[in-house]
Design an enzyme around this catalytic site. Structure first.
Site, short mmCIF file in Angstrom:
data_model
loop_
_atom_site.label_atom_id
_atom_site.label_comp_id
_atom_site.label_asym_id
_atom_site.label_seq_id
_atom_site.Cartn_x
_atom_site.Cartn_y
_atom_site.Cartn_z
N CYS A 161 -8.54 -0.99 -4.31
CA CYS A 161 -7.98 -0.33 -3.13
C CYS A 161 -7.20 -1.42 -2.42
CB CYS A 161 -9.10 0.21 -2.25
SG CYS A 161 -8.53 0.75 -0.63
N THR A 162 -5.98 -1.10 -2.01
CA THR A 162 -5.14 -2.17 -1.46
C THR A 162 -5.62 -2.65 -0.10
OG1 THR A 162 -3.59 -0.46 -0.70
CG2 THR A 162 -3.10 -1.56 -2.80
N HIS A 163 -6.59 -1.98 0.49
CA HIS A 163 -7.18 -2.49 1.73
C HIS A 163 -8.13 -3.66 1.46
CE1 HIS A 163 -5.67 1.18 3.58
NE2 HIS A 163 -6.05 0.73 4.76
N TYR A 193 -6.58 8.44 2.63
CA TYR A 193 -6.30 9.24 1.45
C TYR A 193 -7.56 9.41 0.58
CZ TYR A 193 -1.11 9.00 1.73
OH TYR A 193 0.21 9.14 2.07
N GLY A 194 -8.43 8.40 0.62
CA GLY A 194 -9.55 8.33 -0.32
C GLY A 194 -10.38 9.59 -0.45
N CYS A 244 -0.84 1.88 -3.19
CA CYS A 244 -2.09 2.55 -2.86
C CYS A 244 -2.69 3.04 -4.18
CB CYS A 244 -1.80 3.72 -1.94
SG CYS A 244 -3.21 4.80 -1.67
N ASN A 245 -3.92 2.65 -4.44
CA ASN A 245 -4.55 3.06 -5.70
C ASN A 245 -4.79 4.57 -5.74
OD1 ASN A 245 -5.60 0.39 -7.22
ND2 ASN A 245 -5.57 0.09 -5.02
N THR A 246 -5.22 5.12 -4.60
CA THR A 246 -5.53 6.54 -4.55
C THR A 246 -4.29 7.37 -4.84
OG1 THR A 246 -7.05 5.92 -2.77
CG2 THR A 246 -6.73 8.26 -3.15
N ASP A 265 1.77 3.18 1.55
CA ASP A 265 0.30 3.32 1.47
C ASP A 265 -0.10 4.27 2.59
OD1 ASP A 265 -2.43 2.78 0.84
OD2 ASP A 265 -2.53 1.25 2.38
N SER A 266 -1.38 4.59 2.64
CA SER A 266 -1.88 5.43 3.73
C SER A 266 -1.98 4.65 5.05
CB SER A 266 -3.27 5.96 3.38
OG SER A 266 -4.13 4.84 3.15
N1 DGL Z 1 -5.27 1.65 0.36
C1 DGL Z 1 -5.53 2.84 -0.34
C2 DGL Z 1 -5.88 2.61 -1.80
O1 DGL Z 1 -5.48 1.63 -2.36
C3 DGL Z 1 -6.38 3.92 0.22
C4 DGL Z 1 -7.14 3.85 1.47
C5 DGL Z 1 -7.38 5.28 1.99
O2 DGL Z 1 -6.42 5.82 2.55
O3 DGL Z 1 -8.47 5.83 1.78
O4 DGL Z 1 -6.52 3.43 -2.41
#
Ligand code: DGL
Length: 269
Positions: free
Chosen positions: A185-187, A43-44, A74-76, A11-12
């Site tokens: 988003c995995t956060h 990453y977003g 990471c979804n992005t 992930d990021s």
């Molecule tokens: N955790 C990441 C996701 O699922 C992205 C967070 C980021 O880097 O903006 O998209």
């Protein structure tokens, strides 16, 4: 004979640890290597082609570490890189979007699903397509909430600041009457407590961590790649691409235990 090679997860930042935890809970005998690309976090807001390049470089590194499967936690990055990565790399790759979309369709009673994510994921429309692929009758409302990523990465997921941001960001989705909220988003799973406090009982929350872990298990079983080692505790590497600030802290909150030493690697000289 078991396949004792590790599973690579990336992930990021700290968000993908929510997926890592679900994988470790479900598959406790598996070794793991986790890469947090803090050098390029977040990453977003980045262009898709940039995120794709970072993702490919990380997958290349994980391949060089002889992983048996890669999870783009990471979804992005899943939105930006998954399809092409599957064409380019031999290692099997799992993303987080389709497992979450499937779970959302199963959970909604009203046929109305809200999806919160980064700007990159929203722009890609991958959740919309993945949900409509399962059931085209479902209404999907998507919203980008980039501020929430920073709040989680700063270790503030359980703060009044987080609740205030959520009240603002989720108001429209609540007004529209969605009964399921996809944490795209995995956060965001780290915000579950704050979401419950801001909007008690308003939604069924869907995060892709558990569903992705289930998919990883199915893939490993299907390919007969499960580890058969005994207790593998401790065999989990946490790597970062830039000096970590709060990653260890967030990881400790998530795992409820001391995490392995976080090691810095340099992938881009
Ligand atoms: N955790 C990441 C996701 O699922 C992205 C967070 C980021 O880097 O903006 O998209």
């Amino acid at each position: 004979m078991g396949d004792e090679r590790p599973i690579g997860v990336f992930d990021s930042g700290a968000g993908g640890l929510t997926v890592l935890r679900a994988i470790r809970d479900r598959l406790p005998l598996e070794r793991t290597i986790y890469v947090a690309d803090l050098l390029h976090f977040p990453y977003g807001p980045r262009y898709q082609h940039e995120v794709k390049t970072f993702a490919f470089d990380i997958i290349r590194y994980l391949e060089s570490r002889d992983v048996k499967l890669v999870v783009i936690a990471c979804n992005t990055a899943t939105a930006a890189a998954l399809n092409q990565a599957r064409e380019l790399f031999d290692v099997p790759i799992v993303g987080v979007i389709s497992p979450g979309a499937q779970a959302a369709v199963e959970a909604t009673r009203k046929g109305l699903v809200g999806v919160i994510s980064t700007e990159g994921t929203r722009m890609s429309q991958e959740y919309l397509h993945a949900i409509k692929e399962v059931d085209p009758m479902i209404g999907v409302y998507q919203k980008a909430c980039p501020e929430l990523v920073d709040i989680v990465e700063a270790g503030e997921a359980d703060s009044p600041l987080a609740e205030a941001a959520l009240r603002r960001d989720l108001a429209e989705i609540v007004d529209l009457g969605a009964d399921v909220l996809v944490l795209g988003c995995t956060h965001y799973p780290l915000l579950k407590g704050s979401i419950d406090r801001a909007f008690p009982g308003a939604f069924t929350l869907v995060d892709s961590a558990a569903t992705t872990a289930a998919m990883v298990e199915r893939r490993l079983d299907h390919a007969r790649m499960r580890s058969e080692l005994g207790d593998n505790d401790g065999d989990h590497e946490l790597l970062v691409t830039a000096t970590p600030d709060r990653l260890g802290e967030v990881a400790e909150i998530l795992f409820g235990e001391r995490v392995p030493h976080v090691r810095e690697i340099n992938l881009w000289d």
